[in-house]
Each structure stands twice: as structure tokens, then as C-alpha cells.
Design an enzyme around this catalytic site. Structure first.
Site, PDB file in Angstrom:
ATOM      1  CB  CYS A 383      -0.960  -0.035   1.189  1.00 12.52           C
ATOM      2  SG  CYS A 383      -0.153  -0.232   2.783  1.00 12.52           S
ATOM      3  NE  ARG A 388      -3.816   1.897   2.528  1.00 13.79           N
ATOM      4  CZ  ARG A 388      -3.854   2.763   1.523  1.00 13.79           C
ATOM      5  NH1 ARG A 388      -4.987   2.965   0.861  1.00 13.79           N
ATOM      6  NH2 ARG A 388      -2.764   3.421   1.157  1.00 13.79           N
TER       7      ARG A 388
END
Length: 441
Positions: A383, A388
């Protein structure tokens, strides 16, 4: 209102071959994943079923959940679960929403589960995604399934925000700042020596059972430190680094602190001091293959047997925003596959249910397959700085995918090197992107 009838085990078996028949599992998603929450003889769900926890009927956005899962009024709905009340509640919601073909299968626990000739499907590593009830029993010293290891360490994740821990945490949990395990300069994992020191001070050895969780809030990119509010996302980052380090028994509290509170369990503001461990007990990293750095990421981009998977928002992916108030450059890595996290850098809506539990794994696998993200390839998730990407990695790892990693540098490290190519706008032909990478190498 349509007539809602009960159907038999034989009828359910027949409907399994009908593409218009949609099986709805009204139990908690943890039971869907494989946990035997009612001490049933087998865990898991009817193959092809959709997880639709009866407690979600209390949400004003219930019909949005149904639509997101692709359940349309023309479908032949079959609802099953633990108890009659939950099944009836879900059936009533469907009827009120205009669905006409609704049936309840009331014999799931009495006929389907005990019959080993009837199939059940479960999350490969469901034991590493634990329900709040499991954790409560473990804390209370009761016998629970899959409590391996020499000691239980519960980590309340936060990002330079100790007040989040002080505001209320699970009894017995210790605070764990993500900054202790990742560098504030690069946002990559810290050195093996630094990780070892942190884990030993936290009482964690390679044989510990470590449960990580955090508190969900609603961060805003305009805040000076938005990640301070994204505690449960930070827990995913910690879980990845623990696995990379070589901790054998890493578990995630499904849904984080919200699940604990939803279960009616108390939180405390009384701190718990960790009992330091003399030695981690093994060389770190124990699982170095779980982390990918820039050179390997570039090699993966030109391989037909690998994916670099971008777990960012669409606006980040096409270069409208960088996603972070401290990253200037916008765009994406050429050749990266879009894994769509959700709205922004601090939310993972596309990977979670509304109660913050992890999205039912068959849905994630289906979405990924459409994007070419499949278990036969080496998939490295990234990410902006790793949080994430770590959560998406854990989705794949929990599904038992054999070759999964986190590309730790992410967009932050990639975009800081002017020699690295960048794309913006709607994706171009992937073969062209791979040619760019091949020339770079």
C-alpha cells in the site's frame, strides 16, 4: 409477505446444484470460518454459502450489505444457522425487502453437521482468526481449542497513541506501539535486532501465543497523525511483523476491540506490565520470505508467476491523491494489480464487514480471482507504507495461500526513488507496464 417454508436436508442437497439457489449462513462469521461456537461436532459452512450474521439485521445499512454480497430478489434464498429465532429474523428482513423465494433449513445442526458425508468448508487457518468468546475463555483460564504455545500475550495495538490504551483495553492486554516494530523514517519493518529487543521486552518468544487487536476509529487524512486512530489496522501490521519474526502462534481478534465490546465483555483502564522474556528463542527473521523489498518487487513485476498487488484506493491508484499528508508524489507502480482497499489510506471497507470483522473469505477470493490474484502465484501485497498491505496479506495467509508476502517499501519507498517509473491515470496494457520494468532491470 411471501410464504416462508421449512425445507429438508434432501431438498437442500438438491438445491446445491441450482445456480439460482443462494444459501445464507445466519451464524456469526467466526462459525462460518470454522469455529465450533456451540460445541458442534464439525465446524464450517455449507459450500457456496454466504455469511450474513443475524446481528447485522440491526444495522440500518443491512440491505446495502445484502447488495454488496450480490444477493438479488430473483434468487432462491435458503437460510440456515444455529437457531430458529436468528433464521426467522433474517428471513423476515429478506421478505420486507421484497424477496419472494425464501426458505429456512432448520436441520443444519441436527442433520447436516453430524453427517460426515455432507460437506463443510472452512477457512484454512481459521484458528488464527479468533472470536471474542475464545479470547475471553482463554483469559479466564478455561480450556479452549487451539491455544498453543508456552504463554498467552495479548497486544493492544496503537500508533504513538498510548492514550488509546489508557482509554480502555481488554483485561491483561499490554500496549504495543507500531513504531516499536517499524521504522519512523522508512515505515518498513525494523532490523532483526530491534524486533528481537521489542519482543523480548514484551514477553514474546517464538513459542508464545500472541493475540493482537486494536480499536477502530474514523481517521482523517487532514489530521497530523491519522494512523493514531487506526488501531485495528495497526494490529494487522503488528501481526505480519510477528509472523515475519518467527512467532509460531499469531492470532488476530476478529473485529478487534469492537467484537469484544459487542460480545458484552468489559474493558479496563488498568494497565498490565509485560513480563520480559529472557530470549526470543530463535534467529529473526524466522520467515524472511514473508517480506519483499524493492529488488524482488521489481523481479516480480516482470514475472508471469507473480503479482505485486496494490492495496490502495482508486484515487491513489490512478494518481489523483498520494493518500498521505507526508507523501508528495502520486501514481502507481507500473504493472501492479489493483486490490482496492476502500475509500482511503486508513480504511479497509472492501476487506471488512460493517462490524469490522474480516470479510468472509470466499468473497475476497472471488474478487481477487477476477483481478488475476490467485493462489498459484506469488502475491506480494503493498500500500503506501505497509498497514493495508499487511491486512490483505493476512487475508491470503489465513486462506492458506502458499506464496504470500508484503512488499514492505510500498508506494512511500518506491516514489522516493526518482529512478523508479510511475504511472498515473487509468491503467494501461499490463504487458506494456511489464516491458518498462524489464528495461529498468
Amino acid at each position: 409477505m411471501p410464504e416462508i417454508k421449512n425445507i429438508s436436508t434432501k431438498e437442500v442437497s438438491q438445491k446445491q446444484n441450482n445456480k439460482k439457489s443462494i444459501f445464507i449462513d445466519s451464524r456469526p462469521v467466526d462459525a462460518f470460518n470454522g469455529w465450533r461456537l456451540k460445541n458442534e461436532s464439525r465446524g464450517g459452512h455449507i459450500p457456496g454459502a454466504i455469511s450474513l450474521d443475524a446481528k447485522w439485521t440491526k444495522y440500518i445499512d443491512w440491505i446495502e450489505i445484502v447488495r454488496q454480497k450480490g444477493i438479488v430478489p430473483e434468487d432462491d434464498i435458503v437460510i440456515y444457522g444455529y437457531d430458529e429465532a436468528a433464521n426467522n429474523e433474517v428471513a423476515s428482513m429478506f421478505a420486507t425487502a421484497g424477496y419472494q423465494n425464501i426458505a429456512i433449513y432448520p436441520h443444519f445442526t441436527t442433520e447436516w453437521i453430524p453427517n460426515t458425508d455432507l460437506p463443510l468448508k472452512k477457512l484454512a487457518r481459521y484458528k488464527n482468526l479468533v472470536p471474542a468468546q475464545w479470547l475471553k475463555k482463554a483469559i479466564d483460564g478455561k480450556k479452549v481449542e487451539h491455544l498453543e504455545g508456552e504463554n498467552l500475550v495479548i497486544c493492544h495495538a496503537h500508533y504513538q497513541n498510548p492514550k488509546d490504551y489508557d482509554a480502555g483495553h481488554i483485561p491483561g492486554a499490554i500496549p504495543m506501539d507500531t513504531n516499536w516494530l517499524e521504522s519512523m523514517e522508512t515505515w518498513n519493518r525494523r532490523s532483526p535486532e530491534e524486533i528481537k529487543t521489542v519482543l523480548e521486552k514484551s514477553g514474546i518468544t517464538q513459542n508464545s501465543t500472541v493475540v493482537v487487536y486494536g480499536r477502530f476509529a474514523a481517521p482523517h487524512n487532514e489530521d497530523p497523525f491519522p494512523g493514531s486512530s487506526a488501531g485495528h489496522l495497526g494490529a494487522m501490521r503488528i501481526a505480519f511483523i510477528l509472523l515475519y519474526a518467527g512467532v509460531k502462534n499469531v492470532k488476530i481478534l476478529n473485529g478487534g476491540l469492537q467484537s469484544w465490546k459487542d460480545a458484552g465483555f468489559e474493558i479496563t483502564s488498568t494497565p498490565t506490565a509485560p513480563e520480559a522474556a529472557a530470549d526470543f528463542g530463535a534467529e529473526i527473521p524466522g520467515r524472511p520470505e514473508l517480506a519483499v523489498d524493492v529488488p524482488q518487487a521489481k523481479t516480480m513485476l516482470q514475472s508471469g508467476d507473480a503479482n505485486l498487488v496494490c492495496i490502495r484506493s482508486w484515487k491513489e491508484y490512478i494518481g489523483e491523491v498520494s493518500g498521505y499528508n507526508y507523501i508528495e508524489k502520486t501514481g502507481r507502480i507500473p504493472g501492479a494489480v489493483f486490490g482496492n482497499c476502500g475509500s482511503d489510506a486508513y480504511h479497509m471497507e472492501n476487506y471488512r464487514h460493517l462490524d469490522h470483522t474480516m470479510r468472509a473469505f470466499p468473497e475476497t477470493a472471488e474478487i481477487w480471482e477476477d483481478a488475476g490474484i490467485t493462489p498459484d502465484k506469488h502475491n506480494a501485497f503493498y500500500c503506501g507504507t505497509g498497514w493495508r498491505g499487511s491486512e490483505a496479506f493476512l487475508n491470503a495467509w489465513l486462506m492458506g495461500w502458499p506464496r504470500v508476502s508484503v512488499y514492505d517499501g510500498g508506494w512511500f519507498e518506491w516514489s522516493n526513488d526518482p529512478a523508479n517509473p510511475i504511472e498515473t491515470g487509468h491503467p494501461k496494457d499490463i504487458d506494456t507496464s511489464k516491458k518498462i520494468m524489464q528495461n529498468l532491470l
